[in-house]
Design a protein around this motif. Sequence first.
Motif, PDB file in Angstrom:
ATOM      1  N   TRP A 100       0.836  -1.199   0.000  1.00 26.21           N
ATOM      2  CA  TRP A 100       0.000   0.000   0.000  1.00 26.21           C
ATOM      3  C   TRP A 100       0.875   1.256   0.000  1.00 26.21           C
ATOM      4  CZ3 TRP A 100      -1.084   4.083   3.426  1.00 26.21           C
ATOM      5  CH2 TRP A 100      -2.260   4.764   3.166  1.00 26.21           C
ATOM      6  N   THR A 104       4.302  -1.325   4.366  1.00 24.12           N
ATOM      7  CA  THR A 104       3.222  -1.521   5.327  1.00 24.12           C
ATOM      8  C   THR A 104       2.914  -3.004   5.503  1.00 24.12           C
ATOM      9  OG1 THR A 104       1.481  -1.410   3.638  1.00 24.12           O
ATOM     10  CG2 THR A 104       2.148   0.672   4.680  1.00 24.12           C
ATOM     11  N   TYR A 105       3.264  -3.811   4.531  1.00 20.81           N
ATOM     12  CA  TYR A 105       3.009  -5.252   4.527  1.00 20.81           C
ATOM     13  C   TYR A 105       1.527  -5.579   4.388  1.00 20.81           C
ATOM     14  CZ  TYR A 105       7.815  -6.537   5.743  1.00 20.81           C
ATOM     15  OH  TYR A 105       9.165  -6.731   5.736  1.00 20.81           O
ATOM     16  N   TYR A 106       0.735  -4.669   3.828  1.00 24.59           N
ATOM     17  CA  TYR A 106      -0.541  -5.105   3.305  1.00 24.59           C
ATOM     18  C   TYR A 106      -0.616  -4.672   1.851  1.00 24.59           C
ATOM     19  CZ  TYR A 106      -2.313  -0.459   4.774  1.00 24.59           C
ATOM     20  OH  TYR A 106      -2.495   0.882   4.990  1.00 24.59           O
ATOM     21  N   PHE A 107      -1.488  -5.363   1.109  1.00 25.46           N
ATOM     22  CA  PHE A 107      -1.322  -5.434  -0.333  1.00 25.46           C
ATOM     23  C   PHE A 107      -2.578  -4.966  -1.057  1.00 25.46           C
ATOM     24  CE2 PHE A 107       2.068  -7.769   1.344  1.00 25.46           C
ATOM     25  CZ  PHE A 107       1.589  -8.807   2.113  1.00 25.46           C
ATOM     26  N   ASP A 108      -2.453  -3.871  -1.806  1.00 23.57           N
ATOM     27  CA  ASP A 108      -3.639  -3.299  -2.435  1.00 23.57           C
ATOM     28  C   ASP A 108      -3.761  -3.622  -3.914  1.00 23.57           C
ATOM     29  OD1 ASP A 108      -2.656   0.223  -2.839  1.00 23.57           O
ATOM     30  OD2 ASP A 108      -1.606  -1.654  -3.267  1.00 23.57           O
TER      31      ASP A 108
END
Lengths: 120, 105
Positions: A100, A104-108
């Motif tokens: 993101w 951040t280690y989350y994936f958009d």
Amino acid sequence: QMQLVESGGGVVQPGGSLRLSCEASGFIFNKYGMHWVRQAPGKGPEWVALIWYDGSGQYYIDSVKGRFTISRDNSKNTLDLQMNNLGAEDTAVYYCAKDWAQATYYFDLWGQGTLVIVSS
Amino acid sequence: IVLTQSPGTLSLSPGERATISCRASQSIRTHLAWYQQKPGQAPRLVIYGASNRATGVPDRFSGGVSGAVFTLTISRLEPEDFAVYYCQQYSSPPRTFGQGTKVYI
């Protein structure tokens, strides 16, 4: 339109090697961290590796350290994963995924995935 | 950090409300995301930061937290919402996913 397209999957024997690639388009590639995430058949996803936006940092899940290498070419908007000494436990669909932000280690954004089968 | 989702499966009808829970084994603050995955497709980010909808996600999707239990609520199920949902923590390495909740008709 933002897009990620993976390639390079296939069937490989135990102990073999494979190189996956991911081509990015529709966003400013060199501003974002990029990841590889895999998903074994019938299981949840598993984060595998991250490379920083400029390639200066790489991080791996313990189970692939020393065997996998993540790299990127910001001039070509491409992300790679070199996989060596593959084992049956590496059988999965491998997705490249956009962070993101930078880490951040989350994936958009995810690619469609490429299937890796390790089997004799 | 282990994430435990419940229930494993949820059988509902269009128009009904769906509530999925995700319990973290350690504190992850609000570093939790939810993803939707349909058969043969990649996961799609739905919620990040426990309660923030991702770009393009309808407002029938909402995320919340109470203590160590995170929830994803779909207020009124549309046919396109039937899928598997995963929670993911990004607080501490290794970043981990839950085992998934299948919402089916």
